[in-house]
Scaffold this motif. Sequence first.
Motif, PDB file in Angstrom:
ATOM      1  N   MET A   1      -6.418 -13.498  -7.097  1.00 27.84           N
ATOM      2  CA  MET A   1      -7.162 -12.448  -6.447  1.00 27.84           C
ATOM      3  C   MET A   1      -8.509 -12.296  -7.155  1.00 27.84           C
ATOM      4  N   LYS A   2      -9.540 -12.104  -6.376  1.00 27.31           N
ATOM      5  CA  LYS A   2     -10.878 -11.972  -6.941  1.00 27.31           C
ATOM      6  C   LYS A   2     -10.995 -10.656  -7.723  1.00 27.31           C
ATOM      7  N   PRO A   3     -11.800 -10.650  -8.778  1.00 19.15           N
ATOM      8  CA  PRO A   3     -11.955  -9.416  -9.568  1.00 19.15           C
ATOM      9  C   PRO A   3     -12.438  -8.222  -8.739  1.00 19.15           C
ATOM     10  N   LYS A   4     -13.347  -8.463  -7.801  1.00 18.17           N
ATOM     11  CA  LYS A   4     -13.857  -7.370  -6.975  1.00 18.17           C
ATOM     12  C   LYS A   4     -12.749  -6.802  -6.088  1.00 18.17           C
ATOM     13  N   THR A   5     -11.942  -7.672  -5.512  1.00 13.19           N
ATOM     14  CA  THR A   5     -10.833  -7.239  -4.663  1.00 13.19           C
ATOM     15  C   THR A   5      -9.814  -6.457  -5.481  1.00 13.19           C
ATOM     16  N   LEU A   6      -9.507  -6.947  -6.674  1.00  9.08           N
ATOM     17  CA  LEU A   6      -8.567  -6.268  -7.558  1.00  9.08           C
ATOM     18  C   LEU A   6      -9.088  -4.885  -7.942  1.00  9.08           C
ATOM     19  N   SER A   7     -10.379  -4.793  -8.254  1.00  8.18           N
ATOM     20  CA  SER A   7     -10.975  -3.513  -8.621  1.00  8.18           C
ATOM     21  C   SER A   7     -10.907  -2.518  -7.463  1.00  8.18           C
ATOM     22  N   LEU A   8     -11.212  -2.980  -6.261  1.00  7.81           N
ATOM     23  CA  LEU A   8     -11.127  -2.106  -5.093  1.00  7.81           C
ATOM     24  C   LEU A   8      -9.696  -1.639  -4.848  1.00  7.81           C
ATOM     25  N   LEU A   9      -8.750  -2.524  -5.031  1.00  7.53           N
ATOM     26  CA  LEU A   9      -7.346  -2.163  -4.875  1.00  7.53           C
ATOM     27  C   LEU A   9      -6.942  -1.114  -5.903  1.00  7.53           C
ATOM     28  N   GLN A  10      -7.378  -1.275  -7.147  1.00 12.06           N
ATOM     29  CA  GLN A  10      -7.059  -0.312  -8.198  1.00 12.06           C
ATOM     30  C   GLN A  10      -7.681   1.053  -7.913  1.00 12.06           C
ATOM     31  N   VAL A  11      -8.940   1.080  -7.491  1.00 14.72           N
ATOM     32  CA  VAL A  11      -9.604   2.352  -7.194  1.00 14.72           C
ATOM     33  C   VAL A  11      -8.921   3.054  -6.029  1.00 14.72           C
ATOM     34  N   ASN A  12      -8.621   2.317  -4.974  1.00  9.84           N
ATOM     35  CA  ASN A  12      -7.960   2.921  -3.819  1.00  9.84           C
ATOM     36  C   ASN A  12      -6.560   3.412  -4.163  1.00  9.84           C
ATOM     37  N   SER A  13      -5.860   2.701  -5.005  1.00  8.72           N
ATOM     38  CA  SER A  13      -4.533   3.150  -5.445  1.00  8.72           C
ATOM     39  C   SER A  13      -4.641   4.443  -6.235  1.00  8.72           C
ATOM     40  N   ALA A  14      -5.627   4.527  -7.118  1.00 14.13           N
ATOM     41  CA  ALA A  14      -5.825   5.746  -7.905  1.00 14.13           C
ATOM     42  C   ALA A  14      -6.157   6.934  -7.010  1.00 14.13           C
ATOM     43  N   VAL A  15      -7.027   6.726  -6.050  1.00 18.33           N
ATOM     44  CA  VAL A  15      -7.395   7.803  -5.123  1.00 18.33           C
ATOM     45  C   VAL A  15      -6.169   8.251  -4.332  1.00 18.33           C
ATOM     46  N   PHE A  16      -5.371   7.311  -3.883  1.00 24.81           N
ATOM     47  CA  PHE A  16      -4.154   7.631  -3.134  1.00 24.81           C
ATOM     48  C   PHE A  16      -3.201   8.458  -3.992  1.00 24.81           C
ATOM     49  N   LEU A  17      -2.984   8.035  -5.242  1.00 22.97           N
ATOM     50  CA  LEU A  17      -2.069   8.764  -6.118  1.00 22.97           C
ATOM     51  C   LEU A  17      -2.580  10.160  -6.440  1.00 22.97           C
ATOM     52  N   TRP A  18      -3.876  10.298  -6.698  1.00 30.26           N
ATOM     53  CA  TRP A  18      -4.449  11.626  -6.968  1.00 30.26           C
ATOM     54  C   TRP A  18      -4.349  12.504  -5.738  1.00 30.26           C
ATOM     55  N   GLY A  19      -4.492  11.935  -4.571  1.00 29.77           N
ATOM     56  CA  GLY A  19      -4.375  12.704  -3.342  1.00 29.77           C
ATOM     57  C   GLY A  19      -2.964  13.209  -3.096  1.00 29.77           C
ATOM     58  N   LEU A  20      -1.984  12.513  -3.625  1.00 36.78           N
ATOM     59  CA  LEU A  20      -0.597  12.931  -3.454  1.00 36.78           C
ATOM     60  C   LEU A  20      -0.238  14.152  -4.290  1.00 36.78           C
ATOM     61  N   THR A  21      -1.061  14.497  -5.267  1.00 33.41           N
ATOM     62  CA  THR A  21      -0.750  15.609  -6.155  1.00 33.41           C
ATOM     63  C   THR A  21      -0.587  16.909  -5.380  1.00 33.41           C
ATOM     64  N   VAL A  22      -1.526  17.216  -4.515  1.00 37.96           N
ATOM     65  CA  VAL A  22      -1.449  18.453  -3.738  1.00 37.96           C
ATOM     66  C   VAL A  22      -0.274  18.401  -2.768  1.00 37.96           C
ATOM     67  N   THR A  23      -0.088  17.273  -2.120  1.00 41.35           N
ATOM     68  CA  THR A  23       1.026  17.117  -1.193  1.00 41.35           C
ATOM     69  C   THR A  23       2.359  17.285  -1.914  1.00 41.35           C
ATOM     70  N   PHE A  24       2.445  16.725  -3.103  1.00 38.55           N
ATOM     71  CA  PHE A  24       3.653  16.834  -3.911  1.00 38.55           C
ATOM     72  C   PHE A  24       3.928  18.293  -4.254  1.00 38.55           C
ATOM     73  N   ALA A  25       2.893  19.021  -4.648  1.00 35.43           N
ATOM     74  CA  ALA A  25       3.064  20.434  -5.022  1.00 35.43           C
ATOM     75  C   ALA A  25       3.477  21.277  -3.821  1.00 35.43           C
ATOM     76  N   ARG A  26       2.933  21.005  -2.675  1.00 32.32           N
ATOM     77  CA  ARG A  26       3.258  21.790  -1.485  1.00 32.32           C
ATOM     78  C   ARG A  26       4.642  21.474  -0.942  1.00 32.32           C
ATOM     79  N   SER A  27       5.071  20.234  -1.106  1.00 32.31           N
ATOM     80  CA  SER A  27       6.374  19.850  -0.553  1.00 32.31           C
ATOM     81  C   SER A  27       7.535  20.383  -1.384  1.00 32.31           C
ATOM     82  N   ILE A  28       7.273  20.728  -2.612  1.00 38.24           N
ATOM     83  CA  ILE A  28       8.341  21.238  -3.473  1.00 38.24           C
ATOM     84  C   ILE A  28       8.030  22.694  -3.800  1.00 38.24           C
TER      85      ILE A  28
END
Length: 92
Positions: A1-28
């Motif tokens: 995998m190209k470094p740029k593609t890997l970096s984009l995947l990592q950033v998008n994964s981080a954003v997704f996980l941070w976005g789940l924080t509020v959803t996680f708090a509201r669901s419980i």
Amino acid sequence: MKPKTLSLLQVNSAVFLWGLTVTFARSINTLTSEAIVCFRSLITVVVLAIFLKVTRGEIRVHRRKDYWLMGILGVILCVHWVSLFAAFKMAE
């Protein structure tokens, strides 16, 4: 995998996980903020243990005083997370 593609995947994964924080708090909403933080910490320990087992990695601390620093930072992070989830519950 190209470094740029890997970096984009990592950033998008981080954003997704941070976005789940509020959803996680509201669901419980039946749990206290402290219970949510303990549950999240337990999940983290399990995932990190599996990751270290699969990658055959290890965590090393070189100086004894670093244990104190890690403990203090852990308490600060714990207070932050409890406060954050308490704020989420109050805002609901």
